[in-house]
Design a protein around this motif. Structure first.
Motif: not given
Length: 133
Positions: A50-69
């Protein structure tokens, strides 16, 4: 279990090789990754990602949100060492801090990644299912 894969540019080939070696384990879990890492892992190992955005385009932030929840169970973040200050070093700091807060195992190098993936295979991380509820 939900497994997150992130790899800095210099570690992408290592992540591909890791996923080829452990595709038998990873294929039994839901694997998530930033876009480029996810594509490379899928192509090399055949493991669906399952792919999020590229890291530099916000993917790391998307993953961070999943970790936070508390939606992720294990993070493998193969990173370049922080010998000099680079913008992507903040990504690791953010992800590792969130993993610490939410008690999510994280590996930052091949040795710790292998230990965690073997623990996943043995069921040693099944406590995460209880922790999420």
């Amino acid at each position: 279990m939900n497994v997150v894969l992130i790899a800095h540019e210099a570690k992408k080939k290592l992540m591909q090789n890791f996923c080829i070696a452990y595709r038998g384990i990873l294929s039994h879990h839901d694997v998530y990754a930033t876009e480029t890492t996810g594509r490379l892992v899928e192509e090399a190992s055949g493991v669906p990602v399952h792919k999020f955005l590229a890291g530099h385009l916000g993917g790391v932030q998307q993953i961070a949100t999943q970790i936070e929840s508390n939606q992720m169970d294990l993070v493998i973040f193969l990173r370049e060492p922080m010998l000099n200050s680079q913008p992507h070093n903040d990504d690791f700091h953010t992800i590792s801090t969130l993993c610490d807060i939410h008690n999510i195992p994280i590996a930052s190098n091949l040795a710790s990644a292998e230990l965690l993936i073997k623990s996943l295979e043995r069921g040693d991380l099944n406590w995460r299912e209880l922790y999420k509820h």
